[in-house]
Design a protein around this motif. Structure first.
Motif, PDB file in Angstrom:
ATOM      1  N   GLN A  26     133.893 -38.351 -92.086  1.00 15.39           N
ATOM      2  CA  GLN A  26     132.819 -37.618 -91.431  1.00 15.39           C
ATOM      3  C   GLN A  26     131.871 -38.586 -90.723  1.00 15.39           C
ATOM      4  O   GLN A  26     132.060 -39.798 -90.771  1.00 15.39           O
ATOM      5  CB  GLN A  26     132.048 -36.813 -92.473  1.00 15.39           C
ATOM      6  N   LEU A  27     130.888 -38.017 -90.050  1.00 16.24           N
ATOM      7  CA  LEU A  27     129.875 -38.806 -89.368  1.00 16.24           C
ATOM      8  C   LEU A  27     129.255 -39.807 -90.341  1.00 16.24           C
ATOM      9  O   LEU A  27     128.957 -39.469 -91.484  1.00 16.24           O
ATOM     10  CB  LEU A  27     128.804 -37.875 -88.808  1.00 16.24           C
ATOM     11  N   HIS A  28     129.089 -41.026 -89.881  1.00 15.41           N
ATOM     12  CA  HIS A  28     128.641 -42.144 -90.723  1.00 15.41           C
ATOM     13  C   HIS A  28     127.296 -42.642 -90.189  1.00 15.41           C
ATOM     14  O   HIS A  28     127.019 -42.532 -88.985  1.00 15.41           O
ATOM     15  CB  HIS A  28     129.689 -43.264 -90.655  1.00 15.41           C
ATOM     16  N   PRO A  29     126.438 -43.205 -91.060  1.00 19.95           N
ATOM     17  CA  PRO A  29     125.197 -43.768 -90.524  1.00 19.95           C
ATOM     18  C   PRO A  29     125.451 -44.828 -89.459  1.00 19.95           C
ATOM     19  O   PRO A  29     124.634 -45.017 -88.556  1.00 19.95           O
ATOM     20  CB  PRO A  29     124.492 -44.349 -91.757  1.00 19.95           C
ATOM     21  N   GLY A  30     126.605 -45.497 -89.545  1.00 22.31           N
ATOM     22  CA  GLY A  30     126.953 -46.468 -88.511  1.00 22.31           C
ATOM     23  C   GLY A  30     127.186 -45.845 -87.154  1.00 22.31           C
ATOM     24  O   GLY A  30     126.999 -46.505 -86.116  1.00 22.31           O
ATOM     25  N   ASP A  31     127.611 -44.586 -87.120  1.00 23.78           N
ATOM     26  CA  ASP A  31     127.749 -43.899 -85.833  1.00 23.78           C
ATOM     27  C   ASP A  31     126.392 -43.753 -85.163  1.00 23.78           C
ATOM     28  O   ASP A  31     126.257 -43.933 -83.943  1.00 23.78           O
ATOM     29  CB  ASP A  31     128.392 -42.529 -86.038  1.00 23.78           C
ATOM     30  N   LEU A  32     125.366 -43.427 -85.970  1.00 23.83           N
ATOM     31  CA  LEU A  32     124.011 -43.390 -85.420  1.00 23.83           C
ATOM     32  C   LEU A  32     123.558 -44.792 -85.048  1.00 23.83           C
ATOM     33  O   LEU A  32     122.882 -44.988 -84.026  1.00 23.83           O
ATOM     34  CB  LEU A  32     123.035 -42.769 -86.425  1.00 23.83           C
ATOM     35  N   GLY A  33     123.940 -45.785 -85.862  1.00 17.57           N
ATOM     36  CA  GLY A  33     123.580 -47.166 -85.558  1.00 17.57           C
ATOM     37  C   GLY A  33     124.148 -47.637 -84.239  1.00 17.57           C
ATOM     38  O   GLY A  33     123.463 -48.318 -83.463  1.00 17.57           O
ATOM     39  N   TRP A  34     125.384 -47.292 -83.955  1.00 14.78           N
ATOM     40  CA  TRP A  34     126.009 -47.682 -82.689  1.00 14.78           C
ATOM     41  C   TRP A  34     125.364 -46.936 -81.523  1.00 14.78           C
ATOM     42  O   TRP A  34     125.116 -47.508 -80.459  1.00 14.78           O
ATOM     43  CB  TRP A  34     127.512 -47.424 -82.761  1.00 14.78           C
ATOM     44  N   PHE A  35     125.031 -45.650 -81.713  1.00 16.17           N
ATOM     45  CA  PHE A  35     124.362 -44.887 -80.660  1.00 16.17           C
ATOM     46  C   PHE A  35     122.991 -45.481 -80.356  1.00 16.17           C
ATOM     47  O   PHE A  35     122.496 -45.367 -79.229  1.00 16.17           O
ATOM     48  CB  PHE A  35     124.221 -43.426 -81.096  1.00 16.17           C
ATOM     49  N   TRP A  36     122.375 -46.138 -81.355  1.00 18.28           N
ATOM     50  CA  TRP A  36     121.033 -46.692 -81.220  1.00 18.28           C
ATOM     51  C   TRP A  36     120.947 -47.719 -80.089  1.00 18.28           C
ATOM     52  O   TRP A  36     119.850 -48.113 -79.675  1.00 18.28           O
ATOM     53  CB  TRP A  36     120.607 -47.335 -82.534  1.00 18.28           C
ATOM     54  N   ARG A  37     122.069 -48.162 -79.566  1.00 23.33           N
ATOM     55  CA  ARG A  37     122.042 -49.088 -78.429  1.00 23.33           C
ATOM     56  C   ARG A  37     121.334 -48.468 -77.233  1.00 23.33           C
ATOM     57  O   ARG A  37     120.877 -49.173 -76.335  1.00 23.33           O
ATOM     58  CB  ARG A  37     123.471 -49.504 -78.040  1.00 23.33           C
ATOM     59  N   ALA A  38     121.245 -47.126 -77.215  1.00 24.35           N
ATOM     60  CA  ALA A  38     120.519 -46.430 -76.150  1.00 24.35           C
ATOM     61  C   ALA A  38     119.026 -46.392 -76.408  1.00 24.35           C
ATOM     62  O   ALA A  38     118.263 -45.924 -75.552  1.00 24.35           O
ATOM     63  CB  ALA A  38     121.064 -45.015 -75.996  1.00 24.35           C
ATOM     64  N   GLY A  39     118.601 -46.867 -77.572  1.00 18.20           N
ATOM     65  CA  GLY A  39     117.186 -46.872 -77.924  1.00 18.20           C
ATOM     66  C   GLY A  39     116.856 -45.835 -78.983  1.00 18.20           C
ATOM     67  O   GLY A  39     117.579 -44.845 -79.164  1.00 18.20           O
ATOM     68  N   ALA A  40     115.752 -46.069 -79.682  1.00 19.21           N
ATOM     69  CA  ALA A  40     115.373 -45.192 -80.786  1.00 19.21           C
ATOM     70  C   ALA A  40     115.044 -43.780 -80.308  1.00 19.21           C
ATOM     71  O   ALA A  40     115.440 -42.786 -80.936  1.00 19.21           O
ATOM     72  CB  ALA A  40     114.177 -45.786 -81.534  1.00 19.21           C
TER      73      ALA A  40
END
Length: 279
Positions: A26-40
């Protein structure tokens, strides 16, 4: 009023809690971490949460304007009230009108409800996992854990690994400023003094499943086993971080990637498909 950043922090915490070896991929906190490259702020704007009695029971990441990556608390996968609420929200506002796709865990009741409503099977994905109980073999290349000074090199290798990539040093710094990066590592593999492959690994905490996202080999240095080497290094890094297992997921059409992960000791799980709603 709860701020977007507070909701984002809660979503990351919930996703950490849900990462267990016996839970669906399932969705992982790392998926949000990788998306964070677009900014918080962009990350907070892309996250959707559903609550019951104050507790987050589902999290969605609008990874693309027409793609929502949705996951549900393991103890609520078959909860009918939640599933009907999710299906209703997906039809009215969470996703735009027209052609869209949804990622959701296998066994989630919302998948059944959407299929009854005309959604069909979409893109196929292959998840692979590796148990980290035992030590990981030496990768055979020099592996570097990078910091801010090496960010331009890591970004350059990543850009050269994916056609059309726009990843930059600035995006690395944005990603590194995110909450999930506290339990992450960015690695470079070197061959004869040249950086040839890059990977980011994301721990969800000791005893929980970690994630590889992304992993790439420089287009000028392929077919030499560097993908296997950087994948072994990634698994070893997650083991050092206390992860119980390592997860990676790749499009099923990318047969070379599947073979690479299997060569590094990853076990292929049953293929899963997104759900797709036609226009």
């Amino acid at each position: 009023m709860i701020s977007g950043m507070s909701i984002l922090a809660e979503a990351v915490a919930a996703l950490r809690e849900w990462q267990h070896d016996d839970a669906p991929v399932q969705l992982h906190p790392g998926d949000l971490g990788w998306f964070w490259r677009a900014g918080a702020q962009a990350t907070a704007a892309a996250v959707r949460t559903w609550r019951r009695d104050g507790r987050i029971v589902a999290v969605g990441l609008l990874d693309e304007p027409d793609l929502l990556r949705l996951t549900v608390a393991p103890d609520a996968l078959r909860d009918e009230e939640l599933a009907r609420q999710l299906a209703e929200d997906l039809a009215h506002g969470v996703l735009p009108p027209g052609e869209v796709s949804l990622e959701a865990p296998p066994g989630a009741l919302v998948r059944d409800l959407l299929a009854e409503d005309g959604w069909r099977a979409g893109e196929a994905w292959t998840p692979l996992v590796r148990d980290l109980t035992e030590p990981v073999a030496d990768p055979g290349l020099r592996i570097e854990v990078i910091g801010p000074e090496q960010a331009p090199v890591w970004a350059g290798v990543l850009r050269a690994s994916f056609d059309g990539s726009t990843f930059t040093e600035q995006r690395w710094h944005a990603m590194a400023a995110g909450a999930p990066f506290a339990d992450a590592r960015c690695l470079l593999a070197h061959h004869q003094g040249t950086a040839v492959a890059a990977v980011a690994v994301w721990s969800a905490g000791p005893g929980r499943r970690g994630l590889l996202e992304p992993m790439g080999v420089h287009r000028d240095h392929r077919h030499h086993g560097h993908g296997r080497a950087i994948t072994l290094a990634a698994a070893a890094a997650l083991r050092e971080l206390g992860s119980s297992s390592a997860l990676v997921c790749t499009p099923s059409t990318n047969v070379a990637a599947v073979a690479t992960y299997r060569s590094a000791g990853f076990r292929q799980l049953p293929q899963r498909r997104d759900l797709h709603r036609d226009a």
